[in-house]
Motif scaffolding. Structure first.
Motif, PDB file in Angstrom:
ATOM      1  N   VAL A  15     -49.100  22.886  -6.356  1.00 20.11           N
ATOM      2  CA  VAL A  15     -49.254  23.023  -4.905  1.00 20.11           C
ATOM      3  C   VAL A  15     -50.359  24.037  -4.579  1.00 20.11           C
ATOM      4  O   VAL A  15     -51.201  23.805  -3.715  1.00 20.11           O
ATOM      5  CB  VAL A  15     -47.923  23.447  -4.258  1.00 20.11           C
ATOM      6  N   LEU A  16     -50.362  25.158  -5.294  1.00 18.04           N
ATOM      7  CA  LEU A  16     -51.399  26.169  -5.077  1.00 18.04           C
ATOM      8  C   LEU A  16     -52.789  25.610  -5.386  1.00 18.04           C
ATOM      9  O   LEU A  16     -53.756  25.862  -4.657  1.00 18.04           O
ATOM     10  CB  LEU A  16     -51.123  27.393  -5.954  1.00 18.04           C
ATOM     11  N   LEU A  17     -52.885  24.833  -6.468  1.00 14.33           N
ATOM     12  CA  LEU A  17     -54.167  24.217  -6.819  1.00 14.33           C
ATOM     13  C   LEU A  17     -54.657  23.297  -5.707  1.00 14.33           C
ATOM     14  O   LEU A  17     -55.850  23.266  -5.393  1.00 14.33           O
ATOM     15  CB  LEU A  17     -54.031  23.437  -8.130  1.00 14.33           C
ATOM     16  N   ILE A  18     -53.734  22.543  -5.120  1.00 11.25           N
ATOM     17  CA  ILE A  18     -54.096  21.613  -4.041  1.00 11.25           C
ATOM     18  C   ILE A  18     -54.686  22.371  -2.858  1.00 11.25           C
ATOM     19  O   ILE A  18     -55.750  22.022  -2.324  1.00 11.25           O
ATOM     20  CB  ILE A  18     -52.869  20.788  -3.611  1.00 11.25           C
ATOM     21  N   ARG A  61     -55.960  25.431  -2.753  1.00 11.77           N
ATOM     22  CA  ARG A  61     -57.214  26.116  -3.069  1.00 11.77           C
ATOM     23  C   ARG A  61     -58.378  25.138  -3.165  1.00 11.77           C
ATOM     24  O   ARG A  61     -59.489  25.426  -2.693  1.00 11.77           O
ATOM     25  CB  ARG A  61     -57.050  26.890  -4.370  1.00 11.77           C
ATOM     26  N   ALA A  62     -58.130  23.977  -3.782  1.00  9.39           N
ATOM     27  CA  ALA A  62     -59.200  22.981  -3.899  1.00  9.39           C
ATOM     28  C   ALA A  62     -59.609  22.458  -2.528  1.00  9.39           C
ATOM     29  O   ALA A  62     -60.794  22.316  -2.227  1.00  9.39           O
ATOM     30  CB  ALA A  62     -58.743  21.834  -4.792  1.00  9.39           C
ATOM     31  N   ALA A  63     -58.617  22.174  -1.672  1.00  9.45           N
ATOM     32  CA  ALA A  63     -58.917  21.668  -0.334  1.00  9.45           C
ATOM     33  C   ALA A  63     -59.683  22.699   0.484  1.00  9.45           C
ATOM     34  O   ALA A  63     -60.629  22.362   1.204  1.00  9.45           O
ATOM     35  CB  ALA A  63     -57.627  21.274   0.383  1.00  9.45           C
ATOM     36  N   ALA A  64     -59.286  23.968   0.378  1.00  8.73           N
ATOM     37  CA  ALA A  64     -59.975  25.030   1.118  1.00  8.73           C
ATOM     38  C   ALA A  64     -61.427  25.175   0.665  1.00  8.73           C
ATOM     39  O   ALA A  64     -62.289  25.608   1.438  1.00  8.73           O
ATOM     40  CB  ALA A  64     -59.234  26.349   0.952  1.00  8.73           C
ATOM     41  N   ASN A  65     -61.716  24.807  -0.590  1.00 12.07           N
ATOM     42  CA  ASN A  65     -63.074  24.897  -1.118  1.00 12.07           C
ATOM     43  C   ASN A  65     -63.902  23.637  -0.862  1.00 12.07           C
ATOM     44  O   ASN A  65     -65.015  23.501  -1.374  1.00 12.07           O
ATOM     45  CB  ASN A  65     -63.033  25.189  -2.618  1.00 12.07           C
ATOM     46  N   GLY A  66     -63.338  22.698  -0.096  1.00 10.14           N
ATOM     47  CA  GLY A  66     -64.102  21.519   0.291  1.00 10.14           C
ATOM     48  C   GLY A  66     -63.909  20.297  -0.570  1.00 10.14           C
ATOM     49  O   GLY A  66     -64.598  19.301  -0.381  1.00 10.14           O
ATOM     50  N   VAL A  67     -62.975  20.328  -1.537  1.00  7.54           N
ATOM     51  CA  VAL A  67     -62.722  19.152  -2.379  1.00  7.54           C
ATOM     52  C   VAL A  67     -61.877  18.162  -1.584  1.00  7.54           C
ATOM     53  O   VAL A  67     -60.858  18.541  -1.005  1.00  7.54           O
ATOM     54  CB  VAL A  67     -62.003  19.545  -3.683  1.00  7.54           C
ATOM     55  N   SER A  68     -62.279  16.913  -1.536  1.00  6.48           N
ATOM     56  CA  SER A  68     -61.555  15.911  -0.757  1.00  6.48           C
ATOM     57  C   SER A  68     -60.205  15.594  -1.392  1.00  6.48           C
ATOM     58  O   SER A  68     -60.002  15.792  -2.602  1.00  6.48           O
ATOM     59  CB  SER A  68     -62.380  14.627  -0.650  1.00  6.48           C
ATOM     60  N   THR A  69     -59.283  15.095  -0.585  1.00  7.18           N
ATOM     61  CA  THR A  69     -57.946  14.744  -1.093  1.00  7.18           C
ATOM     62  C   THR A  69     -58.037  13.626  -2.137  1.00  7.18           C
ATOM     63  O   THR A  69     -57.258  13.602  -3.091  1.00  7.18           O
ATOM     64  CB  THR A  69     -57.041  14.299   0.063  1.00  7.18           C
ATOM     65  N   ARG A  70     -58.983  12.719  -1.952  1.00  9.70           N
ATOM     66  CA  ARG A  70     -59.150  11.636  -2.934  1.00  9.70           C
ATOM     67  C   ARG A  70     -59.624  12.194  -4.278  1.00  9.70           C
ATOM     68  O   ARG A  70     -59.141  11.786  -5.340  1.00  9.70           O
ATOM     69  CB  ARG A  70     -60.152  10.607  -2.404  1.00  9.70           C
ATOM     70  N   GLN A 123     -52.565  14.922   0.983  1.00 12.33           N
ATOM     71  CA  GLN A 123     -52.686  15.288   2.391  1.00 12.33           C
ATOM     72  C   GLN A 123     -51.324  15.660   2.980  1.00 12.33           C
ATOM     73  O   GLN A 123     -51.218  16.588   3.793  1.00 12.33           O
ATOM     74  CB  GLN A 123     -53.293  14.126   3.173  1.00 12.33           C
ATOM     75  N   LYS A 124     -50.272  14.956   2.575  1.00 10.86           N
ATOM     76  CA  LYS A 124     -48.932  15.265   3.079  1.00 10.86           C
ATOM     77  C   LYS A 124     -48.505  16.669   2.667  1.00 10.86           C
ATOM     78  O   LYS A 124     -47.893  17.413   3.449  1.00 10.86           O
ATOM     79  CB  LYS A 124     -47.930  14.234   2.560  1.00 10.86           C
ATOM     80  N   ILE A 125     -48.823  17.060   1.427  1.00  9.34           N
ATOM     81  CA  ILE A 125     -48.490  18.403   0.964  1.00  9.34           C
ATOM     82  C   ILE A 125     -49.261  19.447   1.760  1.00  9.34           C
ATOM     83  O   ILE A 125     -48.710  20.473   2.175  1.00  9.34           O
ATOM     84  CB  ILE A 125     -48.790  18.534  -0.554  1.00  9.34           C
ATOM     85  N   ILE A 126     -50.537  19.190   2.026  1.00 11.88           N
ATOM     86  CA  ILE A 126     -51.363  20.155   2.747  1.00 11.88           C
ATOM     87  C   ILE A 126     -50.847  20.387   4.163  1.00 11.88           C
ATOM     88  O   ILE A 126     -50.889  21.506   4.684  1.00 11.88           O
ATOM     89  CB  ILE A 126     -52.832  19.685   2.768  1.00 11.88           C
ATOM     90  N   HIS A 127     -50.314  19.347   4.793  1.00 12.24           N
ATOM     91  CA  HIS A 127     -49.894  19.457   6.193  1.00 12.24           C
ATOM     92  C   HIS A 127     -48.397  19.721   6.352  1.00 12.24           C
ATOM     93  O   HIS A 127     -47.926  19.868   7.486  1.00 12.24           O
ATOM     94  CB  HIS A 127     -50.264  18.185   6.952  1.00 12.24           C
ATOM     95  N   HIS A 128     -47.638  19.798   5.256  1.00 18.13           N
ATOM     96  CA  HIS A 128     -46.189  19.996   5.377  1.00 18.13           C
ATOM     97  C   HIS A 128     -45.882  21.452   5.718  1.00 18.13           C
ATOM     98  O   HIS A 128     -46.289  22.371   5.015  1.00 18.13           O
ATOM     99  CB  HIS A 128     -45.501  19.615   4.061  1.00 18.13           C
TER     100      HIS A 128
END
Length: 401
Positions: A87-90, A92-101, A126-131
Motif C-alpha cells: 500500500v505504501l509503495l502504491i 509513493r509511486a502515484a505521488a511521484n507521477g507513476v500511472s495506476t496502469r 486507484q481504489k486503494i488510492i482513493h479509499h
C-alpha cells in the motif's frame, strides 16, 4: 396480501397450507404478517447495531487490503506488515507521477499478488488510492450507483478513526499528493501524463461519445488514436478549439446576471478552489446538520412505530439530546453561511480578461472548469474545411450537465 388479491395461489409445503382452502387463507396471511414484522425489526436492529459500531470506530465488513483487525472486541484496525508495504509503495509511486496502469504492470511483473489473488489492474490501484480507510477513517457506502466509499461522519458531523491506538495512517500529505496526481490536477516529473493543453480531459468526440486525445497540434478522437473504430471521428486544431472555447467561456460569464444559476455554480467552485479549508469546514457543518435532522426524524418514526411504548422518559431524554444536536448543527451552518464569496472579478469583463491573460496554463484550466462541463466536437464536413466553432462545437455548462 397482494398476491392473494390478484387471484394467485400460495402453497406452503412444510405447514401443508394452501390458499385455495378458505381455512388456510387466514393462517397464511397471519404467518406472512408475522414474518414481515420480524424482518422489519431484525433489519432495524442490524442497522442500529452497525450505526453504533461505526460511531465507535469499529470496522464493519470485510477488512481492506493491507490491514487486519487487531482486537475482535473493538474491531479496530492495524497494519498487516507485508501487504501494508505494498500500500505504501502504491501511494509513493502515484505521488511521484507513476500511472495506476504502470503500477499494476510492475506488480504483476514482480509477481506480487493482488488483493483478489489474481493479476493487478489499474482499477484496483486507484481504489486503494482513493479509499478513506488508508487515512484511518471510518467509511460508508456512497449514494447512488457509485462503488467508491466515502468517509463516515457521526451525528456531530465529525469523521471517525478506525485505527487502533498508536497505529499511523498514510501521511496526509502523501495521500493528497497521490490523489491529485492520479486525478490529473497535479503533475509530477516529466512523464507524458503532464497536461499540456487547455482542454485536455474536457473534449468529447460527437461521433462515438468518447474522449479526444491531445496529440501534437490537434485534438483527435481517442478511439481512432488507439486503433479502434469511430463512425465519425472528430479532429480539431488545438489553437482553434482553445480559442473558441475560451471566447465562449468569457462571453458566457460576462452575460450572466443575478438570476443566472451558472454564477451560483461558479461561486461554489471558486470558493472550493481558493479557500479549501473553509469549504471543507462548511461541508462538514452541512453533513452534521443532515445527520442531526435524520437522527431526529428516525427517533420520531421509532416512537410512532411503538418502539418507545412504556418508556416515555427515555424518549424525551433522547428527543432533547437530538434537539440540542440539531440546534448546534444549525448554528455551525449559519456561521459558515455568513462568509460571502467574492466573485466580482469573474463578472466584470475587463477584470476577467486581465485575470485570464495573467494566468498560467494550470490556472486557466482551473478557471475554465468552474463553468464548463464538457466540449463536444463534430467531424468536419469535408477534408480541409475551415473551422467554424459555432457549427462544429457544443460547449456544455455545468448547469446543463
Amino acid at each position: 396480501m397482494p398476491l392473494l388479491d390478484r387471484g394467485r395461489r400460495i402453497v406452503a409445503g412444510y405447514e401443508r397450507l394452501d390458499s385455495a382452502e378458505p381455512r388456510d387463507r387466514r393462517r397464511l396471511i397471519d404467518a406472512a404478517e408475522q414474518a414481515k414484522e420480524y424482518s422489519d425489526l431484525l433489519s432495524y436492529r442490524v442497522k442500529g447495531t452497525k450505526r453504533q459500531q461505526r460511531e465507535e470506530g469499529a470496522w464493519v465488513g470485510l477488512v481492506p487490503f493491507g490491514l487486519h483487525i487487531v482486537n475482535k472486541r473493538t474491531r479496530k484496525l492495524s497494519h498487516d506488515p507485508g501487504p501494508w508495504r505494498i500500500v505504501l509503495l502504491i501511494y509513493r509511486a502515484a505521488a511521484n507521477g507513476v500511472s495506476t496502469r504502470t503500477i499494476a504492470k510492475r506488480f504483476n511483473f514482480a509477481g506480487i499478488p493482488s488483493p483478489s489473488g489474481r493479476q493487478w489492474r489499474a482499477g484496483m490501484v486507484q481504489k486503494i488510492i482513493h479509499h478513506p480507510v488508508y487515512e484511518g477513517l471510518q467509511v460508508e457506502a456512497a449514494e447512488g450507483n457509485s462503488r467508491v466509499s466515502r468517509p463516515y461522519r457521526n451525528r456531530h458531523g465529525q469523521r471517525v478513526s478506525v485505527l487502533d491506538e498508536g497505529v499511523e495512517p498514510i501521511p496526509a500529505g502523501l495521500v493528497r499528493s497521490a490523489r491529485l496526481t492520479v486525478s490529473g490536477r497535479v503533475q509530477r516529473g516529466t512523464g507524458a501524463r503532464k497536461a499540456k493543453h487547455l482542454l485536455a480531459g474536457l473534449v468529447r468526440c460527437a461521433g462515438c461519445g468518447g474522449s479526444m486525445a491531445s496529440t501534437g497540434e490537434s485534438y483527435r478522437c481517442g478511439r481512432v488514436a488507439a486503433g479502434a473504430h469511430c463512425p465519425a471521428p472528430a479532429m480539431a486544431l488545438v489553437a482553434k478549439l482553445d480559442a473558441f472555447v475560451t471566447e465562449s467561456f468569457l462571453s458566457r460569464l460576462d452575460s450572466g446576471d443575478s438570476e443566472d444559476d451558472l454564477l451560483g455554480v461558479v461561486a461554489k467552485s471558486w470558493n472550493a478552489l481558493s479557500r479549501p479549508r473553509e469549504t471543507e469546514a462548511a461541508r462538514e457543518a452541512l453533513d452534521a446538520l443532515k445527520e442531526a435532522e435524520g437522527a431526529r426524524e428516525r427517533l420520531l418514526r421509532d416512537r410512532q412505530a411503538g418502539l418507545y411504548e412504556g418508556a416515555d422518559l427515555l424518549f424525551y431524554e433522547l428527543h432533547d439530546e437530538a434537539k440540542r444536536d440539531l440546534e448546534a448543527a444549525q448554528e455551525r451552518v449559519s456561521v459558515h453561511a455568513a462568509h460571502v464569496v467574492d466573485i466580482s472579478f469573474l463578472l466584470d469583463s475587463v477584470c476577467l480578461q486581465e485575470t485570464w491573460d495573467a494566468a498560467d496554463l494550470p490556472m486557466r484550466r482551473d478557471l475554465l472548469r468552474l463553468a464548463v462541463a464538457r466540449v463536444t466536437v463534430r467531424k468536419a464536413p469535408r477534408p480541409g474545411a475551415k473551422f467554424v466553432g459555432e457549427e462544429r462545437v457544443a460547449v456544455e455548462w455545468l448547469t446543463e450537465a
